[in-house]
Each structure stands twice: as C-alpha cells, then as structure tokens.
Design a protein around this motif. Sequence first.
Motif, PDB file in Angstrom:
ATOM      1  N   GLU A 197      11.403  -9.971   9.195  1.00  0.00           N
ATOM      2  CA  GLU A 197      11.004  -9.609  10.553  1.00  0.00           C
ATOM      3  C   GLU A 197      11.830  -8.405  10.982  1.00  0.00           C
ATOM      4  O   GLU A 197      12.957  -8.217  10.507  1.00  0.00           O
ATOM      5  N   GLN A 198      11.263  -7.616  11.885  1.00  0.00           N
ATOM      6  CA  GLN A 198      11.988  -6.492  12.475  1.00  0.00           C
ATOM      7  C   GLN A 198      11.754  -6.472  13.982  1.00  0.00           C
ATOM      8  O   GLN A 198      10.617  -6.568  14.440  1.00  0.00           O
ATOM      9  N   TYR A 199      12.850  -6.374  14.734  1.00  0.00           N
ATOM     10  CA  TYR A 199      12.787  -6.079  16.167  1.00  0.00           C
ATOM     11  C   TYR A 199      13.175  -4.613  16.312  1.00  0.00           C
ATOM     12  O   TYR A 199      14.275  -4.218  15.926  1.00  0.00           O
ATOM     13  N   ARG A 200      12.291  -3.793  16.878  1.00  0.00           N
ATOM     14  CA  ARG A 200      12.579  -2.363  16.989  1.00  0.00           C
ATOM     15  C   ARG A 200      12.299  -1.884  18.410  1.00  0.00           C
ATOM     16  O   ARG A 200      11.182  -1.990  18.911  1.00  0.00           O
ATOM     17  N   ALA A 201      13.350  -1.393  19.062  1.00  0.00           N
ATOM     18  CA  ALA A 201      13.214  -0.876  20.420  1.00  0.00           C
ATOM     19  C   ALA A 201      12.388   0.396  20.412  1.00  0.00           C
ATOM     20  O   ALA A 201      12.524   1.245  19.527  1.00  0.00           O
ATOM     21  N   VAL A 202      11.536   0.539  21.402  1.00  0.00           N
ATOM     22  CA  VAL A 202      10.746   1.753  21.590  1.00  0.00           C
ATOM     23  C   VAL A 202      11.347   2.590  22.715  1.00  0.00           C
ATOM     24  O   VAL A 202      11.461   3.800  22.619  1.00  0.00           O
ATOM     25  N   SER A 203      11.760   1.905  23.785  1.00  0.00           N
ATOM     26  CA  SER A 203      12.412   2.583  24.903  1.00  0.00           C
ATOM     27  C   SER A 203      13.258   1.579  25.657  1.00  0.00           C
ATOM     28  O   SER A 203      13.023   0.365  25.579  1.00  0.00           O
ATOM     29  N   TYR A 204      14.253   2.078  26.406  1.00  0.00           N
ATOM     30  CA  TYR A 204      15.056   1.174  27.215  1.00  0.00           C
ATOM     31  C   TYR A 204      15.683   1.957  28.358  1.00  0.00           C
ATOM     32  O   TYR A 204      15.798   3.186  28.322  1.00  0.00           O
ATOM     33  N   VAL A 205      16.084   1.220  29.391  1.00  0.00           N
ATOM     34  CA  VAL A 205      16.756   1.826  30.529  1.00  0.00           C
ATOM     35  C   VAL A 205      17.802   0.844  31.031  1.00  0.00           C
ATOM     36  O   VAL A 205      17.581  -0.364  31.045  1.00  0.00           O
ATOM     37  N   ILE A 206      18.969   1.374  31.405  1.00  0.00           N
ATOM     38  CA  ILE A 206      20.032   0.574  32.009  1.00  0.00           C
ATOM     39  C   ILE A 206      20.195   1.068  33.431  1.00  0.00           C
ATOM     40  O   ILE A 206      20.535   2.233  33.654  1.00  0.00           O
ATOM     41  N   ASN A 207      19.928   0.193  34.410  1.00  0.00           N
ATOM     42  CA  ASN A 207      19.923   0.630  35.796  1.00  0.00           C
ATOM     43  C   ASN A 207      20.066  -0.590  36.711  1.00  0.00           C
ATOM     44  O   ASN A 207      19.385  -1.594  36.501  1.00  0.00           O
ATOM     45  N   PRO A 208      20.953  -0.528  37.716  1.00  0.00           N
ATOM     46  CA  PRO A 208      21.095  -1.651  38.652  1.00  0.00           C
ATOM     47  C   PRO A 208      19.787  -2.026  39.348  1.00  0.00           C
ATOM     48  O   PRO A 208      19.626  -3.163  39.803  1.00  0.00           O
ATOM     49  N   LYS A 209      18.849  -1.070  39.432  1.00  0.00           N
ATOM     50  CA  LYS A 209      17.579  -1.355  40.101  1.00  0.00           C
ATOM     51  C   LYS A 209      16.778  -2.425  39.349  1.00  0.00           C
ATOM     52  O   LYS A 209      15.915  -3.068  39.941  1.00  0.00           O
ATOM     53  N   VAL A 210      17.044  -2.581  38.041  1.00  0.00           N
ATOM     54  CA  VAL A 210      16.382  -3.665  37.306  1.00  0.00           C
ATOM     55  C   VAL A 210      16.768  -5.000  37.929  1.00  0.00           C
ATOM     56  O   VAL A 210      15.944  -5.910  38.060  1.00  0.00           O
ATOM     57  N   GLY A 211      18.049  -5.105  38.348  1.00  0.00           N
ATOM     58  CA  GLY A 211      18.499  -6.318  39.022  1.00  0.00           C
ATOM     59  C   GLY A 211      17.771  -6.539  40.334  1.00  0.00           C
ATOM     60  O   GLY A 211      17.437  -7.681  40.688  1.00  0.00           O
ATOM     61  N   ASP A 212      17.515  -5.451  41.070  1.00  0.00           N
ATOM     62  CA  ASP A 212      16.785  -5.579  42.339  1.00  0.00           C
ATOM     63  C   ASP A 212      15.379  -6.123  42.105  1.00  0.00           C
ATOM     64  O   ASP A 212      14.880  -6.964  42.862  1.00  0.00           O
ATOM     65  N   VAL A 213      14.739  -5.628  41.035  1.00  0.00           N
ATOM     66  CA  VAL A 213      13.383  -6.091  40.709  1.00  0.00           C
ATOM     67  C   VAL A 213      13.398  -7.573  40.335  1.00  0.00           C
ATOM     68  O   VAL A 213      12.580  -8.373  40.816  1.00  0.00           O
ATOM     69  N   LEU A 214      14.350  -7.960  39.493  1.00  0.00           N
ATOM     70  CA  LEU A 214      14.386  -9.347  39.035  1.00  0.00           C
ATOM     71  C   LEU A 214      14.821 -10.304  40.141  1.00  0.00           C
ATOM     72  O   LEU A 214      14.400 -11.462  40.165  1.00  0.00           O
ATOM     73  N   LYS A 215      15.653  -9.821  41.059  1.00  0.00           N
ATOM     74  CA  LYS A 215      16.107 -10.694  42.140  1.00  0.00           C
ATOM     75  C   LYS A 215      14.937 -11.107  43.039  1.00  0.00           C
ATOM     76  O   LYS A 215      14.994 -12.141  43.725  1.00  0.00           O
ATOM     77  N   SER A 216      13.868 -10.309  42.996  1.00  0.00           N
ATOM     78  CA  SER A 216      12.681 -10.671  43.773  1.00  0.00           C
ATOM     79  C   SER A 216      12.042 -11.958  43.250  1.00  0.00           C
ATOM     80  O   SER A 216      11.205 -12.563  43.925  1.00  0.00           O
ATOM     81  N   LEU A 217      12.434 -12.366  42.030  1.00  0.00           N
ATOM     82  CA  LEU A 217      11.910 -13.617  41.475  1.00  0.00           C
ATOM     83  C   LEU A 217      12.350 -14.819  42.305  1.00  0.00           C
ATOM     84  O   LEU A 217      11.765 -15.903  42.189  1.00  0.00           O
ATOM     85  N   GLU A 218      13.403 -14.635  43.119  1.00  0.00           N
ATOM     86  CA  GLU A 218      13.860 -15.741  43.960  1.00  0.00           C
ATOM     87  C   GLU A 218      12.763 -16.222  44.904  1.00  0.00           C
ATOM     88  O   GLU A 218      12.702 -17.397  45.250  1.00  0.00           O
ATOM     89  N   SER A 219      11.906 -15.302  45.325  1.00  0.00           N
ATOM     90  CA  SER A 219      10.857 -15.665  46.278  1.00  0.00           C
ATOM     91  C   SER A 219       9.559 -16.093  45.601  1.00  0.00           C
ATOM     92  O   SER A 219       8.599 -16.477  46.265  1.00  0.00           O
TER      93      SER A 219
END
Length: 324
Positions: free
Chosen positions: A183-205
């Motif tokens: 098997e191979q896991y191969r990244a195509v693109s990625y981003v590191i950004n605190p805004k990802v946390g803002d998006v995921l925190k919306s899961l609380e609602s």
Amino acid sequence: MKKILVGVMTLVSLAMPLQASAEDVTPSAEALLHQMDEASRALSYELSYILIKKNSIEPLRYRHAVENGETYAHLVYLSGPPREVIQRGNEVSYFEPGLDPFTIDSNKMVAPLPPIMKTDISELADYYDFIAMGRSREAGVACDVVRIAPKDGARYSYLLWIDTRSKLVMRADLLDRDGEPLEQYRAVSYVINPKVGDVLKSLESVELPAVVQLPPKPQAELDWKVKWLPQGFESISRNRHRLMMTERPVESKMYSDGLFSFSIYVSAADNFTVREQLVRQGRRTLHSYMLKGKEVTVVGDIPPATARRVAESVEFPAAGSKSQ
C-alpha cells in the motif's frame, strides 16, 4: 473520474535525491519519528492524499486540529458514495452508505490513515529498527526518509517520507518482506494553518448520532494457547461468539504490537471446512488449517509465513492449563 486520478498520479512527485548542505544536521531516525508523531497530534492542518492499493486508487482529505485541549478531525472520501468520519474529543462518528450513522467512545479513528501517525514510537523501538535513508522529495517538499524495519523479519515494514519543515508524513509505503509495496499513502497537497482549527471547531454545533452504548465484554477464558508469537505481540482481547449467518460458535484472540494486529479464530470443523488454505490480499493474510477436529484461522496484517507459523503453533492443552 479515472482520467482525473491518473492526472493526479502524474502530479505526485517521485522521490528524487536532494543535495543537503554541509550545515544541515538531520536528527536521528528515532528523533524524526517522535517529531512526526508530535506534529500529527498537535498541528492544525489539512492533508489531501491518495491511498494506492494493488487494484485501486482512493482520494481522501483529512483535517486535524486541537482546540482547548480537545482533538477535532474530519476524514472525507472524495470518490464513490459519500463517506466520512468525524472526531470530536473522545467521540468518533461514522457515516457509511447503507448503514445508520453511529458514534462510539474512542480517541482514535478507524480509517485509512497511515497507522504510524498515532503510534507509540518508544514502544516500537524494542521490536523495530529505525533507519535513516537520507533526503528525498515528495509532494513538492524536501523530506527525510526513514525506514521502520522489524528486527525479527516476521512482519511488514514501512518507508516514510517526513516533511523536513512541518514533520508531517508526505508518503508512507507499506512493504512486504521482499521490499515490494503493498500500500502507498501519498500526499497531493497540504496546508498548516490555525484557520483549519476554526473550521473544525464548528463541528461543536453539528448534531451527531448518539453514542452507541456497547455492553462490556469480559475476557473469556479459553482452553487453547499459542506457543509462538512474533516478538512484541500481546493479547488485547479474547472472546466467544457465534457467526451471524450460520450461528456457528467461534472462539477468538486478538494480538497487536502497536503497529500491526491479527486475530486467531478456533471453531469445530464441519463439512464445509477446507483442510488448509492461504490467501493474501494486499496487507491482509488469511491462513487456516485443520487441527484435531478444529478449524484454526489466522487473519491479519502479517506476512503469510508468519500467519502460517502462528496457526501451526496453536495447541489444545489439558484442562486446567493456562492459555496465552
């Protein structure tokens, strides 16, 4: 869709050696793995990748963040029927076609992510060698390449490409004992950004399915034991149950070394029992054979030779003997 995936494959860079400057000081292989583990647990990031198996290519997107000490994660399958997994603290919700959505108490997703991402590296050091393989390039970034090789040769190994800056895994190849990729896991693109946390925190609602209350499963006392196991594998569950379709009683034990796992099933032989069979599909091996009127089956993420040796080491001792 097939043309799109082929296009994606051509965009993913093959590993190409890079010249490191004299000032570069690369941490040890074990230190790199600890940094990778810390980065995958602590950073706010979004990672798009493809999972390549022998007969399939599956694109996925994974988002992860830690907010106020709670882990939030979201995995989405990007092709085929809609499927996703959501983690909110110690609750993980699964949405699969054909099944009612459900949530379980857990701090770990059961999903196609590189298992090495959230594994106790210190525990693996007793049974695996960590080997630095130099620098390479993957997903457009410079990476340190590390091999995780079993000391006993009785299990699979991993080859990892770790981003030199973020320390996230850009590629993970699961290799058989001959070094061929399963098997191979191969990244195509990625981003590191605190805004990802803002998006995921919306899961609380978001209203997620109620937590499924699973009854506690006591560890069954089984009167058979396993004389040989690869070093580091320990029993993590033992139980008795009946097969859903046939009501056939089965006893089972599950073992894990923290990176790979397998189960042993024992049941009375019947007219449909095959005397011996060995099947491997990708990382998964199934080996079964007859022993003293019993069908012994080993299923898991281990090489065929290892599955065979484990199965043949099962014995049925006299009453009162301790099981393993």
